[in-house]
Scaffold this motif. Structure first.
Motif, mmCIF file in Angstrom:
data_model
loop_
_atom_site.group_PDB
_atom_site.id
_atom_site.type_symbol
_atom_site.label_atom_id
_atom_site.label_comp_id
_atom_site.label_asym_id
_atom_site.label_seq_id
_atom_site.Cartn_x
_atom_site.Cartn_y
_atom_site.Cartn_z
ATOM 1 N N GLU A 188 1.037 -1.308 -0.627
ATOM 2 C CA GLU A 188 -0.306 0.202 -0.102
ATOM 3 C C GLU A 188 1.640 1.355 -0.066
ATOM 4 O O GLU A 188 0.671 2.048 -0.359
ATOM 5 C CB GLU A 188 -1.029 -0.560 1.101
ATOM 6 C CG GLU A 188 -1.933 -1.237 1.407
ATOM 7 C CD GLU A 188 -1.359 -2.390 1.605
ATOM 8 O OE1 GLU A 188 -1.729 -3.650 1.340
ATOM 9 O OE2 GLU A 188 -0.044 -2.397 1.993
ATOM 10 N N THR A 189 1.759 1.455 0.779
ATOM 11 C CA THR A 189 2.818 2.338 0.813
ATOM 12 C C THR A 189 3.379 2.766 -0.780
ATOM 13 O O THR A 189 3.331 3.920 -1.174
ATOM 14 C CB THR A 189 4.151 2.257 2.103
ATOM 15 O OG1 THR A 189 3.267 1.739 3.066
ATOM 16 C CG2 THR A 189 5.114 3.252 1.943
ATOM 17 N N MET A 190 3.706 1.309 -1.586
ATOM 18 C CA MET A 190 4.390 1.878 -2.599
ATOM 19 C C MET A 190 3.261 2.086 -3.394
ATOM 20 O O MET A 190 3.422 3.327 -4.404
ATOM 21 C CB MET A 190 4.920 0.366 -3.270
ATOM 22 C CG MET A 190 6.655 -0.133 -2.420
ATOM 23 S SD MET A 190 6.847 -1.940 -3.938
ATOM 24 C CE MET A 190 8.225 -2.769 -2.837
ATOM 25 N N ALA A 191 2.288 1.710 -3.814
ATOM 26 C CA ALA A 191 0.782 2.112 -4.322
ATOM 27 C C ALA A 191 0.622 3.705 -3.891
ATOM 28 O O ALA A 191 0.569 4.616 -5.269
ATOM 29 C CB ALA A 191 0.203 1.267 -3.594
ATOM 30 N N GLY A 192 1.688 4.546 -3.326
ATOM 31 C CA GLY A 192 1.347 5.743 -2.923
ATOM 32 C C GLY A 192 1.545 6.102 -3.359
ATOM 33 O O GLY A 192 1.321 7.510 -3.523
ATOM 34 N N TRP A 193 3.241 5.519 -3.672
ATOM 35 C CA TRP A 193 4.589 6.158 -3.708
ATOM 36 C C TRP A 193 3.830 7.137 -5.467
ATOM 37 O O TRP A 193 4.229 7.842 -5.999
ATOM 38 C CB TRP A 193 6.024 5.640 -3.820
ATOM 39 C CG TRP A 193 6.739 6.396 -2.952
ATOM 40 C CD1 TRP A 193 6.272 5.962 -1.258
ATOM 41 C CD2 TRP A 193 7.385 4.980 -1.550
ATOM 42 N NE1 TRP A 193 7.059 5.834 -0.476
ATOM 43 C CE2 TRP A 193 7.235 4.816 -0.650
ATOM 44 C CE3 TRP A 193 8.198 3.638 -2.392
ATOM 45 C CZ2 TRP A 193 8.104 4.218 -0.033
ATOM 46 C CZ3 TRP A 193 8.898 2.412 -2.028
ATOM 47 C CH2 TRP A 193 8.830 3.291 -0.722
ATOM 48 N N LEU A 194 3.364 5.985 -6.269
ATOM 49 C CA LEU A 194 3.166 5.903 -7.718
ATOM 50 C C LEU A 194 1.629 6.167 -7.529
ATOM 51 O O LEU A 194 1.815 7.088 -8.769
ATOM 52 C CB LEU A 194 2.973 4.203 -8.184
ATOM 53 C CG LEU A 194 4.225 3.577 -8.390
ATOM 54 C CD1 LEU A 194 3.872 1.805 -8.120
ATOM 55 C CD2 LEU A 194 5.397 3.133 -9.445
ATOM 56 N N SER A 195 0.977 6.809 -7.275
ATOM 57 C CA SER A 195 -0.134 7.262 -7.457
ATOM 58 C C SER A 195 0.725 9.179 -7.226
ATOM 59 O O SER A 195 -0.084 10.066 -7.583
ATOM 60 C CB SER A 195 -1.071 7.279 -6.202
ATOM 61 O OG SER A 195 -1.647 5.770 -6.418
ATOM 62 N N GLU A 196 1.329 8.896 -6.398
ATOM 63 C CA GLU A 196 1.557 10.135 -5.920
ATOM 64 C C GLU A 196 2.583 11.054 -7.303
ATOM 65 O O GLU A 196 2.725 11.650 -7.660
ATOM 66 C CB GLU A 196 2.486 10.768 -5.019
ATOM 67 C CG GLU A 196 2.225 11.042 -3.742
ATOM 68 C CD GLU A 196 2.676 10.699 -2.129
ATOM 69 O OE1 GLU A 196 3.772 10.469 -2.825
ATOM 70 O OE2 GLU A 196 2.553 10.100 -1.284
ATOM 71 N N LEU A 197 2.978 9.708 -8.070
ATOM 72 C CA LEU A 197 3.807 10.257 -9.399
ATOM 73 C C LEU A 197 2.642 10.532 -10.229
ATOM 74 O O LEU A 197 2.958 10.955 -11.690
ATOM 75 C CB LEU A 197 4.894 9.410 -9.347
ATOM 76 C CG LEU A 197 6.054 9.085 -8.740
ATOM 77 C CD1 LEU A 197 6.799 8.460 -9.131
ATOM 78 C CD2 LEU A 197 7.192 10.123 -8.097
ATOM 79 N N GLY A 198 1.457 10.374 -9.982
ATOM 80 C CA GLY A 198 0.451 9.910 -11.480
ATOM 81 C C GLY A 198 0.357 8.730 -12.589
ATOM 82 O O GLY A 198 -0.621 9.087 -13.350
ATOM 83 N N LEU A 199 0.341 8.147 -10.976
ATOM 84 C CA LEU A 199 -0.133 6.968 -12.112
ATOM 85 C C LEU A 199 -1.480 6.392 -11.704
ATOM 86 O O LEU A 199 -1.072 6.686 -10.420
ATOM 87 C CB LEU A 199 0.738 5.919 -12.130
ATOM 88 C CG LEU A 199 2.249 5.991 -13.208
ATOM 89 C CD1 LEU A 199 3.020 7.216 -12.937
ATOM 90 C CD2 LEU A 199 3.106 4.918 -12.930
ATOM 91 N N LYS A 200 -1.994 5.099 -12.401
ATOM 92 C CA LYS A 200 -3.201 4.736 -11.724
ATOM 93 C C LYS A 200 -2.743 3.277 -11.629
ATOM 94 O O LYS A 200 -2.028 2.504 -11.968
ATOM 95 C CB LYS A 200 -4.414 5.155 -13.195
ATOM 96 C CG LYS A 200 -4.382 6.268 -13.703
ATOM 97 C CD LYS A 200 -5.512 5.759 -14.886
ATOM 98 C CE LYS A 200 -6.341 7.120 -15.212
ATOM 99 N NZ LYS A 200 -6.467 7.051 -16.497
ATOM 100 N N VAL A 201 -3.153 3.324 -10.209
ATOM 101 C CA VAL A 201 -2.753 1.808 -9.442
ATOM 102 C C VAL A 201 -3.756 1.434 -9.427
ATOM 103 O O VAL A 201 -4.603 1.119 -8.451
ATOM 104 C CB VAL A 201 -1.194 2.538 -8.407
ATOM 105 C CG1 VAL A 201 -1.065 1.224 -7.285
ATOM 106 C CG2 VAL A 201 -0.369 3.383 -8.323
ATOM 107 N N SER A 202 -3.071 -0.300 -9.607
ATOM 108 C CA SER A 202 -4.174 -1.533 -9.079
ATOM 109 C C SER A 202 -2.957 -1.929 -7.905
ATOM 110 O O SER A 202 -1.707 -2.288 -8.581
ATOM 111 C CB SER A 202 -4.786 -1.939 -10.158
ATOM 112 O OG SER A 202 -3.587 -2.452 -10.794
ATOM 113 N N GLN A 203 -3.434 -3.106 -7.328
ATOM 114 C CA GLN A 203 -2.893 -4.067 -6.335
ATOM 115 C C GLN A 203 -3.041 -4.971 -6.005
ATOM 116 O O GLN A 203 -5.418 -4.888 -6.008
ATOM 117 C CB GLN A 203 -1.951 -3.677 -5.072
ATOM 118 C CG GLN A 203 -3.039 -3.353 -3.893
ATOM 119 C CD GLN A 203 -2.543 -1.971 -2.721
ATOM 120 O OE1 GLN A 203 -1.707 -2.826 -2.298
ATOM 121 N NE2 GLN A 203 -2.219 -0.845 -2.963
#
Length: 222
Positions: A188-203
């Protein structure tokens, strides 16, 4: 998940066969990697065509599998371990659309890449370095590129304990993997980092029927 569904598919059998003339330790390592890691599920999340980069490819098993699974992929696998790259290159030198090479630690080869994939490697870096490396990977993506991270989750506890024990043996005792410590970051932390970079994230979890807490994070541009 049963052992039957984990058996190598055609591309998996072809990838494992590449190492049949490798030293016994390498053959054992790649065989254990196949049976313990959900390679097929990871590869299924990759685009079927385009330029694919695997960072921390080790002996190159997943890179070779990804290339054999979809001939439209141009796969590059990089690792800091010169011995593993040499063994991987010797095994997979005749695989089309596959290149294995040594890379500088902590560096992302220039793109653009349609996908950058990390399979059980980020945990060898401190959390701050993991975030930095993911940020650099995103910077090298094609306009509609993606980042895939297959790492270990932080639950359930018994799987985490088992994985921590195994990694302690591999990293600190047997020295099978380069590194001196590990830092498991919550997906969930990694997903948050990637979301902050403007990417659409799923896990999603990939650990059903497995003793390791496998977890996949997929982040897409566009």
């Amino acid at each position: 998940m049963t052992l039957l569904t984990r058996r190598p598919d055609d591309a998996g059998r072809a990838a494992l066969a590449l190492y049949r003339s490798s030293p016994a330790a390498v053959r054992a390592h790649v065989t254990i990697r196949w049976w313990s890691a959900p390679f097929a599920s990871i590869a299924a999340a990759l685009p079927r065509t385009g330029r694919i980069l695997e960072i921390g490819c080790g002996h190159g098993l997943f890179s070779a599998y990804a290339a054999l699974d979809a001939p439209g992929r141009e796969v590059v696998g990089v690792d800091i371990d010169t011995a593993k790259i040499a063994q991987g290159h010797a095994a997979a030198r005749d695989v089309d659309h596959l290149e294995l090479r040594v890379a500088e630690s902590g560096a992302v080869p220039p793109g653009p890449w349609d996908a950058v994939v990390f399979v059980d490697v980020l945990y060898l870096l401190p959390a701050s370095e993991q975030q930095r490396l993911l940020t650099e990977a995103v910077a090298q993506l094609a306009p509609e590129g993606m980042v895939l991270v297959k790492e270990m989750g932080v639950a359930p506890r018994w799987k985490v304990r088992w994985n921590t024990w195994q990694e302690t043996i591999s990293v600190k005792v047997l020295r099978i993997t380069e590194g001196s410590s590990f830092d498991f970051v919550a997906p969930e932390t990694m997903a948050g980092w990637l979301s902050e970079l403007g990417l659409k994230v799923s896990q999603r979890r990939l650990d059903h029927g497995r003793v390791h807490p496998h977890h996949l994070v997929v982040a897409r541009r566009g």
